[in-house]
Write an enzyme that holds these catalytic residues in place. Sequence first.
Site, PDB file in Angstrom:
ATOM      1  NE  ARG A  36      39.927  42.318  41.528  1.00 14.33           N
ATOM      2  CZ  ARG A  36      40.382  43.092  42.501  1.00 14.33           C
ATOM      3  NH1 ARG A  36      39.564  43.662  43.349  1.00 14.33           N
ATOM      4  NH2 ARG A  36      41.670  43.290  42.649  1.00 14.33           N
ATOM      5  CB  THR A  54      36.128  46.765  34.303  1.00 14.28           C
ATOM      6  OG1 THR A  54      36.120  45.334  34.453  1.00 14.28           O
ATOM      7  CG2 THR A  54      36.379  47.116  32.844  1.00 14.28           C
ATOM      8  CG  ASP A  83      46.208  37.389  42.721  1.00 12.17           C
ATOM      9  OD1 ASP A  83      45.805  36.219  42.929  1.00 12.17           O
ATOM     10  OD2 ASP A  83      45.794  38.094  41.803  1.00 12.17           O
ATOM     11  CG  ASP A 100      48.772  35.244  40.912  1.00 15.10           C
ATOM     12  OD1 ASP A 100      48.359  34.380  40.114  1.00 15.10           O
ATOM     13  OD2 ASP A 100      48.867  36.451  40.618  1.00 15.10           O
TER      14      ASP A 100
HETATM   15  C1  PRP Z   1      40.155  37.199  43.468  1.00 18.44           C
HETATM   16  C2  PRP Z   1      39.490  36.599  44.683  1.00 18.44           C
HETATM   17  C3  PRP Z   1      38.057  36.985  44.499  1.00 18.44           C
HETATM   18  C4  PRP Z   1      38.154  38.324  43.842  1.00 18.44           C
HETATM   19  C5  PRP Z   1      37.900  39.365  44.881  1.00 18.44           C
HETATM   20  O1  PRP Z   1      39.955  36.394  42.374  1.00 18.44           O
HETATM   21  O2  PRP Z   1      39.698  35.212  44.808  1.00 18.44           O
HETATM   22  O3  PRP Z   1      37.325  36.080  43.693  1.00 18.44           O
HETATM   23  O4  PRP Z   1      39.495  38.453  43.352  1.00 18.44           O
HETATM   24  O5  PRP Z   1      37.870  40.623  44.331  1.00 18.44           O
HETATM   25  P1  PRP Z   1      36.561  41.520  44.312  1.00 18.44           P
HETATM   26  O6  PRP Z   1      35.946  41.413  45.678  1.00 18.44           O
HETATM   27  O7  PRP Z   1      37.098  42.889  44.036  1.00 18.44           O
HETATM   28  O8  PRP Z   1      35.666  41.028  43.231  1.00 18.44           O
HETATM   29  P2  PRP Z   1      40.649  36.690  40.958  1.00 18.44           P
HETATM   30  O9  PRP Z   1      39.777  37.546  40.122  1.00 18.44           O
HETATM   31  O10 PRP Z   1      42.045  37.207  41.200  1.00 18.44           O
HETATM   32  O11 PRP Z   1      40.657  35.289  40.282  1.00 18.44           O
HETATM   33  P3  PRP Z   1      41.411  33.923  40.693  1.00 18.44           P
HETATM   34  O12 PRP Z   1      40.721  33.382  41.911  1.00 18.44           O
HETATM   35  O13 PRP Z   1      41.201  33.099  39.496  1.00 18.44           O
HETATM   36  O14 PRP Z   1      42.856  34.222  40.957  1.00 18.44           O
HETATM   37  N1  URA Z   2      41.865  39.615  44.946  1.00 16.19           N
HETATM   38  C1  URA Z   2      42.950  39.180  45.609  1.00 16.19           C
HETATM   39  O1  URA Z   2      43.412  38.046  45.363  1.00 16.19           O
HETATM   40  N2  URA Z   2      43.532  39.971  46.497  1.00 16.19           N
HETATM   41  C2  URA Z   2      43.070  41.195  46.793  1.00 16.19           C
HETATM   42  O2  URA Z   2      43.644  41.886  47.658  1.00 16.19           O
HETATM   43  C3  URA Z   2      41.921  41.648  46.113  1.00 16.19           C
HETATM   44  C4  URA Z   2      41.340  40.834  45.203  1.00 16.19           C
END
Ligand code: PRP
Ligand code: URA
Length: 212
Positions: A107, A111, A203, A206
């Site tokens: 994400r 944006t 997150d 993380d």
């Molecule tokens: C997080 C999570 C989802 C997304 C959710 O991933 O695992 O994929 O955010 O957010 P949204 O519903 O607003 O799209 P992230 O982009 O942090 O990537 P990662 O899994 O690589 O940490």
């Molecule tokens: N992605 C995450 O990992 N946590 C949130 O709360 C939203 C998006």
Amino acid sequence: MTQDLRINVIDHPLVQHKMTLLREKDTSTASFRRLIREVSLLLCYEVTRDLPLTTRKIQTPVAPMEAPILDGKKLCFVSILRAGNGLLDGMLDLMPSARVGHVGLYRDPDTLKPVEYYYKVPGDIADRLVIVVDPMLATANSATAAVQRLKDGGAKRIRFLSLLAAPEGIRTFNAAHPDVDLFTGALDSHLNEHGYIVPGLGDAGDRIFGTK
Ligand code: PRP
Ligand code: URA
């Protein structure tokens, strides 16, 4: 107002208990990883509750019987990288023969739009029940894009499983994919100005991988 949301909340006491431990900010990376694996076993149990059964003739030590067994193995778990892999491990503990696909999305923090960097799924995805896993359904931009990608790739029967979901994201997802059933371990209050789920767990990626 959450009556309009179409989502299955899996509120088994064990899920709620483990979710509380996951949410706590001082939970260690090792505990977080173990807990998410345990919760995903419980969630998998519910998301597969209506899988069709057939029977097989077996012999118990006492008598022959027509015993129930899953009808075929036409299942595919799809993990949205990278946090989806935290859920995937527990799901595979329960169903080790499931096929697995990966959709790599992150994400964009400014944006909040998803950026795709990887896509690999089984060639016969059109014939399989697809269960997409990602711990967080926040804006649902990632989930909506991943599911659209899978549909474009031929998937026809899709379910989506998260640990946590926010009402804003559920509405967006329901509107974009009315044919895809949502399952979650908890329905949270709202999103904050950074698109994080409140109260949430922070997150997810993380916390699973210890990258912050
Ligand atoms: C997080 C999570 C989802 C997304 C959710 O991933 O695992 O994929 O955010 O957010 P949204 O519903 O607003 O799209 P992230 O982009 O942090 O990537 P990662 O899994 O690589 O940490
Ligand atoms: N992605 C995450 O990992 N946590 C949130 O709360 C939203 C998006």
